[in-house]
Design a protein around this motif. Structure first.
Motif, PDB file in Angstrom:
ATOM      1  N   ARG A 187       0.801  -1.139  -0.071  1.00 35.75           N
ATOM      2  CA  ARG A 187      -0.011  -0.087  -0.203  1.00 35.75           C
ATOM      3  C   ARG A 187       0.748   1.252  -0.089  1.00 35.75           C
ATOM      4  NH1 ARG A 187      -5.191   1.179   3.617  1.00 35.75           N
ATOM      5  NH2 ARG A 187      -5.229   3.661   3.122  1.00 35.75           N
ATOM      6  N   VAL A 188       0.577   2.351  -0.929  1.00 34.13           N
ATOM      7  CA  VAL A 188       1.335   3.400  -1.010  1.00 34.13           C
ATOM      8  C   VAL A 188       0.339   4.561  -0.698  1.00 34.13           C
ATOM      9  CG1 VAL A 188       0.730   3.695  -3.481  1.00 34.13           C
ATOM     10  CG2 VAL A 188       2.743   4.838  -2.451  1.00 34.13           C
ATOM     11  N   GLY A 206       0.241   3.269   4.881  1.00 34.39           N
ATOM     12  CA  GLY A 206       0.937   2.646   3.889  1.00 34.39           C
ATOM     13  C   GLY A 206       2.321   3.250   3.988  1.00 34.39           C
ATOM     14  N   LEU A 207       2.879   2.883   2.798  1.00 39.13           N
ATOM     15  CA  LEU A 207       4.287   3.358   2.777  1.00 39.13           C
ATOM     16  C   LEU A 207       4.564   4.772   1.869  1.00 39.13           C
ATOM     17  CD1 LEU A 207       4.281   0.003   2.999  1.00 39.13           C
ATOM     18  CD2 LEU A 207       6.815   0.199   2.280  1.00 39.13           C
ATOM     19  N   VAL A 212       8.182   2.786  -1.143  1.00 42.28           N
ATOM     20  CA  VAL A 212       7.633   1.539  -2.120  1.00 42.28           C
ATOM     21  C   VAL A 212       8.656   1.235  -3.045  1.00 42.28           C
ATOM     22  CG1 VAL A 212       5.976   1.108  -3.873  1.00 42.28           C
ATOM     23  CG2 VAL A 212       5.228   1.799  -1.670  1.00 42.28           C
ATOM     24  N   LEU A 213       9.319   2.462  -3.612  1.00 37.79           N
ATOM     25  CA  LEU A 213      10.289   2.178  -4.800  1.00 37.79           C
ATOM     26  C   LEU A 213      11.687   1.774  -4.576  1.00 37.79           C
ATOM     27  CD1 LEU A 213       9.234   5.393  -6.922  1.00 37.79           C
ATOM     28  CD2 LEU A 213       8.581   2.937  -7.441  1.00 37.79           C
ATOM     29  N   SER A 214      11.750   2.020  -3.095  1.00 37.67           N
ATOM     30  CA  SER A 214      13.204   1.534  -2.670  1.00 37.67           C
ATOM     31  C   SER A 214      13.118   0.164  -1.918  1.00 37.67           C
ATOM     32  CB  SER A 214      13.599   2.263  -1.571  1.00 37.67           C
ATOM     33  OG  SER A 214      13.346   3.661  -1.929  1.00 37.67           O
ATOM     34  N   MET A 223       0.875  -6.789  -6.193  1.00 39.59           N
ATOM     35  CA  MET A 223      -0.130  -5.691  -6.277  1.00 39.59           C
ATOM     36  C   MET A 223       0.142  -4.291  -5.593  1.00 39.59           C
ATOM     37  SD  MET A 223      -3.611  -5.837  -4.099  1.00 39.59           S
ATOM     38  CE  MET A 223      -5.058  -6.372  -5.367  1.00 39.59           C
ATOM     39  N   LEU A 224      -0.034  -3.318  -6.416  1.00 39.99           N
ATOM     40  CA  LEU A 224       0.003  -1.906  -5.634  1.00 39.99           C
ATOM     41  C   LEU A 224      -1.359  -1.430  -5.403  1.00 39.99           C
ATOM     42  CD1 LEU A 224       1.984   0.278  -5.315  1.00 39.99           C
ATOM     43  CD2 LEU A 224       1.174   1.145  -7.351  1.00 39.99           C
ATOM     44  N   HIS A 225      -1.605  -0.845  -4.056  1.00 39.62           N
ATOM     45  CA  HIS A 225      -2.811  -0.521  -3.839  1.00 39.62           C
ATOM     46  C   HIS A 225      -2.595   0.898  -3.051  1.00 39.62           C
ATOM     47  CE1 HIS A 225      -6.383  -0.340  -1.236  1.00 39.62           C
ATOM     48  NE2 HIS A 225      -5.694  -0.231  -0.078  1.00 39.62           N
ATOM     49  N   PHE A 226      -3.704   1.652  -3.259  1.00 33.34           N
ATOM     50  CA  PHE A 226      -3.657   2.862  -2.505  1.00 33.34           C
ATOM     51  C   PHE A 226      -4.949   3.311  -2.417  1.00 33.34           C
ATOM     52  CE2 PHE A 226      -3.558   3.958  -7.092  1.00 33.34           C
ATOM     53  CZ  PHE A 226      -4.543   4.673  -7.305  1.00 33.34           C
TER      54      PHE A 226
END
Ligand SMILES: *Cc1c(COP(=O)(O)O)cnc(C)c1O
Length: 456
Positions: A187-188, A206-207, A212-214, A223-226
């Motif tokens: 989760r971003v 979330g991060l 997230v990218l690191s 999965m990418l979630h927001f």
């Protein structure tokens, strides 16, 4: 039943664009609920229901839930086909919006998957899944902070074969789940402000985008979630958020090569006050699909799009009905207005009224014609915060010979799990309307039942 168009107009009934398409007034000024299409239609007279079952009532209409979910599936499938989008679509109903069994049964029947936020929610879904009362391949997303109990439950359900995706929401959870045997989500917290009451500059969920990218290359990140907040104010905001999310997806996909799902969360707004039309499913679905496609711009395969629209699906499926038990003058401040006191409680039954200043669309359930008063409403607990005070609520004047009942619309999201028993008032009785029949789901509590939670 003959409808009265003038009354419908006055009370904003019969208008699909503000979710009152199922409701009408009869020529006798009684509220009518209409189920089904041309061939198999049923009508319910709310006033007649009250005469039989008393008040207060929660009236649940499962056909509203299924029709709203169906509309989302049909629209996305159509848009995806027409736009040549290759990633597919899934609807995960977020359980926290309304966890009642009757809602969960209906959303599952309508074909949704599920998103949960706690070990207890997951446990209830798992009990249906184990009994074979869900589709076998039902996919469950696990959001929210992961307690040890929650983590263990996720692990054991995965072992038993459930299609389950824990969503990592901080770096600690990443350390726990990076070796998870199944897929995981991340989760971003997008670096973007939005017009929702719940949008915070410093979201604690979330991060960050940088975090997230690191993350190190991790094969099971799928999965990418927001989720930016509830009741998003405009479709422009939805699109801005989706564009930002798709951009993060595009960057993340370079390292996390198994990424294949983009979950854009909930937040689709409900026009609670009926004062303005917000936005509609077709324009929003089209905008989402187009923007994801454009942002990725051929750099990677299209992800599966997931929405978690909760109150969109359930808020309009319930109304809460009260009797006006007496009126009082509002002295000093507003001599022209009256207090109308209901036989229930805003604090208990509709706690968002008190917690976040939620405003509702309120209509008479009978006597919808005739002279009206400007009113404020009060609950019958002994708490001065138990009130509904807005500028422009007008309801029929009370009569010596006939009771007045009111219906508060769109009360199907969040209220029941939040509800309480201040002054030990009892819960409204809960009814379900289906296939032309009225079914009691939960009776009003007796004093003993109300006291039980408190050790009596
Ligand atoms: C609360 C929540 C939802 C549902 O929001 P609605 O406003 O009911 O659509 C969806 N996803 C997450 C992660 C949530 O926390």
């Amino acid at each position: 039943m003959k409808y009265d168009e003038t009354l419908d107009k006055l009370w904003k009934m019969g208008d699909k664009t503000i979710n009152t398409g199922f409701f009408h007034f009869s020529s006798e000024g009684e509220l009518i609920i209409k189920e089904g299409g041309k061939e198999n239609s049923h009508e319910y007279n709310v006033h007649e229901i009250i005469k039989e079952y008393g008040s207060p009532l929660r009236i649940y209409m499962p056909f509203v839930v299924s029709s709203r979910i169906k509309r989302v599936f049909e629209t996305f499938h159509k848009v995806i086909r027409e736009e040549g989008y290759t990633g597919g679509f899934a609807y995960h109903y977020p359980m926290k919006s309304n966890q009642t069994k009757e809602i969960i049964e209906e959303v599952l029947k309508a074909g949704t998957d599920i998103e949960v936020t706690s070990a207890n929610e997951l446990s209830l879904i798992a009990s249906l899944w184990k009994k074979g009362e869900t589709r076998g391949e039902l996919r469950v997303l696990c959001n929210g902070p992961k307690s040890d109990v929650y983590i263990e439950l996720i692990r054991s359900l995965h072992k038993k074969g459930m299609n389950i995706i824990p969503i990592v929401e901080n770096l600690e959870e990443f350390r726990v789940f990076k070796k998870f045997a199944g897929p995981i989500g991340v989760r971003v917290s997008l670096s973007i402000g939005v017009d929702s009451r719940w949008s915070k500059e410093v979201s604690r969920f979330g991060l960050t985008e940088d975090e997230v990218l690191s993350l190190p290359k991790t094969p099971n990140i799928t999965m990418l979630h927001f989720h930016v907040g509830s009741q998003i104010g405009s479709k422009r905001t939805i699109f801005r958020v989706v564009e930002r999310g798709a951009l993060v997806y595009k960057k993340l996909k370079k390292k996390q090569t198994n990424l294949s799902i983009l979950d854009i969360g909930g937040g689709f707004g409900v026009p609670y006050t009926k004062k303005k039309i917000m936005y509609d499913v077709p324009e929003v679905a089209l905008g989402i699909v187009k923007r994801i496609k454009r942002t990725l711009n051929g750099t990677c395969p299209h992800p599966q799009i997931v929405v978690e629209w909760g109150q969109y699906a359930v808020a309009p499926s319930q109304m809460t009905v009260y009797n006006i038990i007496f009126q009082k003058d509002i002295r000093l401040v507003k001599p022209s207005k009256k207090w109308y006191v209901i036989d229930g409680s805003f604090m208990n039954d509709l706690p968002d009224t008190w917690a976040i200043g939620q405003q509702w669309h309120i209509v008479p359930a009978n006597r919808a014609y005739g002279a009206r008063h400007a009113v404020w409403l009060a609950g019958s607990s002994c708490d001065s915060d138990d009130e509904y005070v807005v500028k422009d609520l007008r309801l029929p004047k009370l009569s010596k010979t006939e009771e007045l009942y009111i219906a508060i619309l769109d009360t199907g999201a969040y209220q029941e799990a939040l509800s309480s028993q201040h002054c030990l008032l009892d819960n409204p009785e809960k009814l379900m309307l289906t296939n032309g029949k009225v079914k009691i789901l939960r009776r009003r509590d007796s004093a003993r039942e109300v006291g039980k939670e408190l050790g009596w």
